[in-house]
Design a protein around this motif. Structure first.
Motif, PDB file in Angstrom:
ATOM      1  N   PHE A 102       0.834  -1.203   0.000  1.00  0.00           N
ATOM      2  CA  PHE A 102       0.000   0.000   0.000  1.00  0.00           C
ATOM      3  C   PHE A 102       0.867   1.250   0.000  1.00  0.00           C
ATOM      4  O   PHE A 102       1.912   1.279   0.664  1.00  0.00           O
ATOM      5  CB  PHE A 102      -0.926   0.006   1.224  1.00  0.00           C
ATOM      6  N   ASP A 103       0.415   2.270  -0.713  1.00  0.00           N
ATOM      7  CA  ASP A 103       1.199   3.503  -0.818  1.00  0.00           C
ATOM      8  C   ASP A 103       1.329   4.201   0.527  1.00  0.00           C
ATOM      9  O   ASP A 103       2.391   4.722   0.877  1.00  0.00           O
ATOM     10  CB  ASP A 103       0.566   4.457  -1.829  1.00  0.00           C
ATOM     11  N   ASP A 104       0.216   4.272   1.259  1.00  0.00           N
ATOM     12  CA  ASP A 104       0.204   4.967   2.540  1.00  0.00           C
ATOM     13  C   ASP A 104      -1.028   4.529   3.324  1.00  0.00           C
ATOM     14  O   ASP A 104      -1.792   3.660   2.868  1.00  0.00           O
ATOM     15  CB  ASP A 104       0.212   6.492   2.352  1.00  0.00           C
ATOM     16  N   LYS A 105      -1.234   5.126   4.485  1.00  0.00           N
ATOM     17  CA  LYS A 105      -2.363   4.750   5.333  1.00  0.00           C
ATOM     18  C   LYS A 105      -3.691   5.022   4.630  1.00  0.00           C
ATOM     19  O   LYS A 105      -4.637   4.232   4.729  1.00  0.00           O
ATOM     20  CB  LYS A 105      -2.294   5.506   6.669  1.00  0.00           C
ATOM     21  N   ARG A 106      -3.773   6.123   3.913  1.00  0.00           N
ATOM     22  CA  ARG A 106      -5.024   6.469   3.229  1.00  0.00           C
ATOM     23  C   ARG A 106      -5.367   5.420   2.172  1.00  0.00           C
ATOM     24  O   ARG A 106      -6.534   5.032   2.017  1.00  0.00           O
ATOM     25  CB  ARG A 106      -4.908   7.852   2.597  1.00  0.00           C
ATOM     26  N   ASP A 107      -4.366   4.957   1.462  1.00  0.00           N
ATOM     27  CA  ASP A 107      -4.566   3.901   0.467  1.00  0.00           C
ATOM     28  C   ASP A 107      -5.076   2.634   1.146  1.00  0.00           C
ATOM     29  O   ASP A 107      -5.984   1.965   0.647  1.00  0.00           O
ATOM     30  CB  ASP A 107      -3.242   3.633  -0.260  1.00  0.00           C
ATOM     31  N   LEU A 108      -4.518   2.311   2.294  1.00  0.00           N
ATOM     32  CA  LEU A 108      -4.955   1.134   3.044  1.00  0.00           C
ATOM     33  C   LEU A 108      -6.398   1.294   3.517  1.00  0.00           C
ATOM     34  O   LEU A 108      -7.217   0.375   3.366  1.00  0.00           O
ATOM     35  CB  LEU A 108      -4.030   0.899   4.245  1.00  0.00           C
ATOM     36  N   LEU A 109      -6.725   2.449   4.092  1.00  0.00           N
ATOM     37  CA  LEU A 109      -8.080   2.675   4.580  1.00  0.00           C
ATOM     38  C   LEU A 109      -9.101   2.627   3.435  1.00  0.00           C
ATOM     39  O   LEU A 109     -10.207   2.101   3.601  1.00  0.00           O
ATOM     40  CB  LEU A 109      -8.168   4.023   5.298  1.00  0.00           C
ATOM     41  N   ARG A 110      -8.717   3.172   2.281  1.00  0.00           N
ATOM     42  CA  ARG A 110      -9.609   3.134   1.120  1.00  0.00           C
ATOM     43  C   ARG A 110      -9.858   1.687   0.685  1.00  0.00           C
ATOM     44  O   ARG A 110     -10.985   1.305   0.344  1.00  0.00           O
ATOM     45  CB  ARG A 110      -9.014   3.953  -0.031  1.00  0.00           C
ATOM     46  N   THR A 111      -8.812   0.876   0.728  1.00  0.00           N
ATOM     47  CA  THR A 111      -8.952  -0.532   0.350  1.00  0.00           C
ATOM     48  C   THR A 111      -9.806  -1.287   1.353  1.00  0.00           C
ATOM     49  O   THR A 111     -10.611  -2.153   0.982  1.00  0.00           O
ATOM     50  CB  THR A 111      -7.566  -1.189   0.233  1.00  0.00           C
ATOM     51  N   ILE A 112      -9.641  -0.983   2.642  1.00  0.00           N
ATOM     52  CA  ILE A 112     -10.463  -1.608   3.679  1.00  0.00           C
ATOM     53  C   ILE A 112     -11.935  -1.257   3.462  1.00  0.00           C
ATOM     54  O   ILE A 112     -12.816  -2.130   3.506  1.00  0.00           O
ATOM     55  CB  ILE A 112     -10.005  -1.173   5.085  1.00  0.00           C
ATOM     56  N   ALA A 113     -12.216   0.026   3.229  1.00  0.00           N
ATOM     57  CA  ALA A 113     -13.602   0.459   3.001  1.00  0.00           C
ATOM     58  C   ALA A 113     -14.177  -0.215   1.755  1.00  0.00           C
ATOM     59  O   ALA A 113     -15.331  -0.666   1.755  1.00  0.00           O
ATOM     60  CB  ALA A 113     -13.657   1.975   2.851  1.00  0.00           C
ATOM     61  N   ASP A 114     -13.388  -0.293   0.709  1.00  0.00           N
ATOM     62  CA  ASP A 114     -13.841  -0.931  -0.533  1.00  0.00           C
ATOM     63  C   ASP A 114     -14.126  -2.413  -0.298  1.00  0.00           C
ATOM     64  O   ASP A 114     -15.106  -2.961  -0.824  1.00  0.00           O
ATOM     65  CB  ASP A 114     -12.778  -0.766  -1.622  1.00  0.00           C
ATOM     66  N   HIS A 115     -13.287  -3.071   0.491  1.00  0.00           N
ATOM     67  CA  HIS A 115     -13.488  -4.490   0.813  1.00  0.00           C
ATOM     68  C   HIS A 115     -14.831  -4.694   1.505  1.00  0.00           C
ATOM     69  O   HIS A 115     -15.566  -5.649   1.182  1.00  0.00           O
ATOM     70  CB  HIS A 115     -12.344  -4.974   1.717  1.00  0.00           C
ATOM     71  N   VAL A 116     -15.162  -3.820   2.435  1.00  0.00           N
ATOM     72  CA  VAL A 116     -16.430  -3.936   3.165  1.00  0.00           C
ATOM     73  C   VAL A 116     -17.610  -3.686   2.231  1.00  0.00           C
ATOM     74  O   VAL A 116     -18.567  -4.475   2.176  1.00  0.00           O
ATOM     75  CB  VAL A 116     -16.475  -2.946   4.347  1.00  0.00           C
ATOM     76  N   ILE A 117     -17.539  -2.609   1.461  1.00  0.00           N
ATOM     77  CA  ILE A 117     -18.678  -2.193   0.647  1.00  0.00           C
ATOM     78  C   ILE A 117     -18.955  -3.173  -0.491  1.00  0.00           C
ATOM     79  O   ILE A 117     -20.114  -3.511  -0.762  1.00  0.00           O
ATOM     80  CB  ILE A 117     -18.438  -0.778   0.089  1.00  0.00           C
ATOM     81  N   THR A 118     -17.916  -3.635  -1.150  1.00  0.00           N
ATOM     82  CA  THR A 118     -18.113  -4.534  -2.298  1.00  0.00           C
ATOM     83  C   THR A 118     -18.596  -5.919  -1.885  1.00  0.00           C
ATOM     84  O   THR A 118     -19.032  -6.695  -2.743  1.00  0.00           O
ATOM     85  CB  THR A 118     -16.825  -4.667  -3.124  1.00  0.00           C
ATOM     86  N   SER A 119     -18.545  -6.220  -0.605  1.00  0.00           N
ATOM     87  CA  SER A 119     -19.053  -7.518  -0.140  1.00  0.00           C
ATOM     88  C   SER A 119     -20.552  -7.475   0.126  1.00  0.00           C
ATOM     89  O   SER A 119     -21.153  -8.504   0.472  1.00  0.00           O
ATOM     90  CB  SER A 119     -18.321  -7.948   1.142  1.00  0.00           C
ATOM     91  N   VAL A 120     -21.162  -6.298  -0.045  1.00  0.00           N
ATOM     92  CA  VAL A 120     -22.576  -6.107   0.291  1.00  0.00           C
ATOM     93  C   VAL A 120     -23.424  -6.056  -0.974  1.00  0.00           C
ATOM     94  O   VAL A 120     -23.063  -5.398  -1.952  1.00  0.00           O
ATOM     95  CB  VAL A 120     -22.775  -4.798   1.089  1.00  0.00           C
ATOM     96  N   ASP A 121     -24.566  -6.742  -0.929  1.00  0.00           N
ATOM     97  CA  ASP A 121     -25.526  -6.682  -2.030  1.00  0.00           C
ATOM     98  C   ASP A 121     -26.554  -5.603  -1.717  1.00  0.00           C
ATOM     99  O   ASP A 121     -27.553  -5.866  -1.044  1.00  0.00           O
ATOM    100  CB  ASP A 121     -26.210  -8.046  -2.216  1.00  0.00           C
ATOM    101  N   PHE A 122     -26.291  -4.386  -2.170  1.00  0.00           N
ATOM    102  CA  PHE A 122     -27.240  -3.302  -1.948  1.00  0.00           C
ATOM    103  C   PHE A 122     -28.442  -3.415  -2.886  1.00  0.00           C
ATOM    104  O   PHE A 122     -29.529  -2.955  -2.551  1.00  0.00           O
ATOM    105  CB  PHE A 122     -26.563  -1.947  -2.144  1.00  0.00           C
ATOM    106  N   ASP A 123     -28.223  -4.002  -4.046  1.00  0.00           N
ATOM    107  CA  ASP A 123     -29.294  -4.145  -5.029  1.00  0.00           C
ATOM    108  C   ASP A 123     -29.920  -5.533  -4.885  1.00  0.00           C
ATOM    109  O   ASP A 123     -29.373  -6.523  -5.340  1.00  0.00           O
ATOM    110  CB  ASP A 123     -28.726  -3.959  -6.441  1.00  0.00           C
ATOM    111  N   GLY A 124     -31.072  -5.571  -4.257  1.00  0.00           N
ATOM    112  CA  GLY A 124     -31.732  -6.867  -4.073  1.00  0.00           C
ATOM    113  C   GLY A 124     -32.477  -7.345  -5.298  1.00  0.00           C
ATOM    114  O   GLY A 124     -33.044  -8.436  -5.305  1.00  0.00           O
ATOM    115  N   GLY A 125     -32.488  -6.518  -6.355  1.00  0.00           N
ATOM    116  CA  GLY A 125     -33.156  -6.921  -7.586  1.00  0.00           C
ATOM    117  C   GLY A 125     -34.678  -6.855  -7.511  1.00  0.00           C
ATOM    118  O   GLY A 125     -35.379  -7.502  -8.285  1.00  0.00           O
ATOM    119  N   HIS A 126     -35.206  -6.042  -6.580  1.00  0.00           N
ATOM    120  CA  HIS A 126     -36.660  -5.945  -6.423  1.00  0.00           C
ATOM    121  C   HIS A 126     -37.243  -4.969  -7.443  1.00  0.00           C
ATOM    122  O   HIS A 126     -36.731  -3.863  -7.616  1.00  0.00           O
ATOM    123  CB  HIS A 126     -37.008  -5.468  -5.013  1.00  0.00           C
ATOM    124  N   SER A 127     -38.304  -5.366  -8.088  1.00  0.00           N
ATOM    125  CA  SER A 127     -38.947  -4.460  -9.043  1.00  0.00           C
ATOM    126  C   SER A 127     -39.755  -3.392  -8.315  1.00  0.00           C
ATOM    127  O   SER A 127     -39.922  -2.279  -8.822  1.00  0.00           O
ATOM    128  CB  SER A 127     -39.860  -5.252  -9.988  1.00  0.00           C
TER     129      SER A 127
END
Length: 200
Positions: free
Chosen positions: A50-75
């Motif tokens: 990682f380039d720096d702490k901010r890069d690490l924190l951004r990756t941590i946040a991305d890891h959390v968010i991308t693991s979530v299904d926000f779109d349940g596909g409901h019409s």
């Protein structure tokens, strides 16, 4: 002598341990030195990933968010909104550091816009204008994050409605799930009323 990477050290492992640390201590308390100690490596080993702490924190946040299904596909737009913000609330309850991660300058990943895309599309189907859809999205985000934060940090004795001269008698302990459902219902009913008023 170069700082060789242990075979067991990977970006995924750094992110996993970093996520655990920020959830326990807060994003602001995380240091590269402290994380390196937890991993049993030198700080330079982390900087190889990682380039720096901010890069690490951004990756941590991305890891959390991308693991979530926000779109349940409901019409149905109401079911879609409820799914989206229930998923956001559940994610914050599991990862209490997430809201603060998204506030740190440069730490919010592009994936943080995923709930917005889902919500605005659902509200568009409901009949709201783009501006009102965005306003309603931010209302829903604010409600969801504050409700999750109160659940994680509460109860606050000074704000206990069962105490004081104007105490309210509650039939049972506060049900956060029911409170969240009540808030989402009020907001979606407000959307229905707004759309109906604009059509009349």
């Amino acid at each position: 002598m170069p700082d060789h990477l242990p075979r067991s050290l990977s970006r995924d492992k750094i992110v996993a341990v970093g996520l655990d640390m920020v959830n326990q201590r807060g994003a602001d308390a995380l240091t590269m030195r402290g994380l390196a100690q937890a991993l049993g490596v030198t700080p330079m080993a982390i900087y190889n990933h990682f380039d720096d702490k901010r890069d690490l924190l951004r990756t941590i946040a991305d890891h959390v968010i991308t693991s979530v299904d926000f779109d349940g596909g409901h019409s149905d737009w109401q079911r879609q909104l409820r799914h989206c913000f229930t998923a956001l609330r559940d994610t914050c309850l599991r990862n209490p550091a997430l809201p603060r991660l998204l506030e740190i300058e440069g730490a919010a990943p592009a994936s943080a816009l995923a709930p917005m895309r889902v919500a605005v599309a659902a509200l568009d189907r409901a009949g709201l204008s783009e501006t009102d859809s965005l306003r309603t999205f931010f209302l829903l985000v604010g409600f969801t994050l504050s409700q999750a934060a109160y659940q994680l940090r509460g109860p606050f004795p000074d704000l206990d409605p069962t105490r004081g001269p104007q105490a309210i008698t509650l039939s049972a302990e506060w049900d956060f799930d029911a409170g969240f459902d009540h808030g989402i219902t009020l907001i979606t009913e407000g959307v229905i009323a707004m759309v109906k008023r604009e059509k009349d």
